[in-house]
Design a protein around this motif. Sequence first.
Motif, PDB file in Angstrom:
ATOM      1  N   ASN A 112      -9.473   0.050   2.878  1.00  0.00           N
ATOM      2  CA  ASN A 112      -8.071  -0.287   2.629  1.00  0.00           C
ATOM      3  C   ASN A 112      -7.320  -0.474   3.952  1.00  0.00           C
ATOM      4  O   ASN A 112      -6.558  -1.432   4.118  1.00  0.00           O
ATOM      5  CB  ASN A 112      -7.394   0.811   1.811  1.00  0.00           C
ATOM      6  N   ARG A 133      -5.419   0.554  -2.846  1.00  0.00           N
ATOM      7  CA  ARG A 133      -4.133   0.415  -2.148  1.00  0.00           C
ATOM      8  C   ARG A 133      -3.655   1.736  -1.551  1.00  0.00           C
ATOM      9  O   ARG A 133      -2.464   1.918  -1.312  1.00  0.00           O
ATOM     10  CB  ARG A 133      -3.061  -0.059  -3.121  1.00  0.00           C
ATOM     11  N   TYR A 184       0.840  -1.200   0.000  1.00  0.00           N
ATOM     12  CA  TYR A 184       0.000   0.000   0.000  1.00  0.00           C
ATOM     13  C   TYR A 184       0.880   1.257   0.000  1.00  0.00           C
ATOM     14  O   TYR A 184       2.003   1.245   0.525  1.00  0.00           O
ATOM     15  CB  TYR A 184      -0.901   0.018   1.229  1.00  0.00           C
TER      16      TYR A 184
END
Length: 271
Positions: free
Chosen positions: A256, A206, A180
């Motif tokens: 996320n 991400r 990420y």
Amino acid sequence: MSETTLPPQITDSHCHLDFPDFEGQLDDVIARAAQAGVTRMVTICTRLRNEPHVRAIAEANAPVFYAAGTHPMSAADEPMATVEELIALSQHPKFVGIGETGLDYHYTAESAGIQKQSLRVHIQAAQSTGLPLIIHARAADSDMASILASEYKNAPYSCVMHCFSSSAQLALAALDLGFYLSMSGISTFPKSQELRDIFAAAPVDRILVETDAPYLAPPPYRGKRNEPAYTALTARVGAELFSLDYEKFAAQTQANFDRLFTKVAAYKAVA
């Protein structure tokens, strides 16, 4: 503020609430964060000898979780962390990530060898615990990409490139590993268009947001002390980059974060 007017919830995935800048002010800082929709924050311990103090902040404040490691700029000045030490710390219910660790050749290139050794220790702890690795990378793109990839081949692990401000090449290398990228105030600065382009080219699933408070405050607070509430200002820039309504982008970054920081999501579910 009524429930219908509450701002969308977001998470400051990286801040330093133990720094002297916040001494005696945490109640107000956390309250302002909540008013801005920042209902969770991860405060980062950068020297393991400070872990008890950082842990105490997390224990005393419901929205605060923590991570710990040896910052690469301190690697030569601190005792070398051990995998066992990091695993032991990870048993705490609010300890949710390994780091920050990484490589910084901008200010501390002379300690590159020690930094690499420390980085590998932290990666092994992430592999062993299943907790995400939190990476600081500056002026070390080639070595960083090489170590992250080679260690991933040994055993998979999850990772966030915190305060990402490196090259498109390192971004791609991290994304290819399933990692990420985290947006900080740097991505909001007028001269950061190249960095914004890197984020805009990344998959939106991400992307995380952070402050790195007390550093790197976004406009209109640039040059002043940063604080978790200002995560919302960076997130609004992120929403523009991805051509999303702020509410949708906030929800995406929350999903996320929960996917990466699974221990936080689980803690929230049982708290």
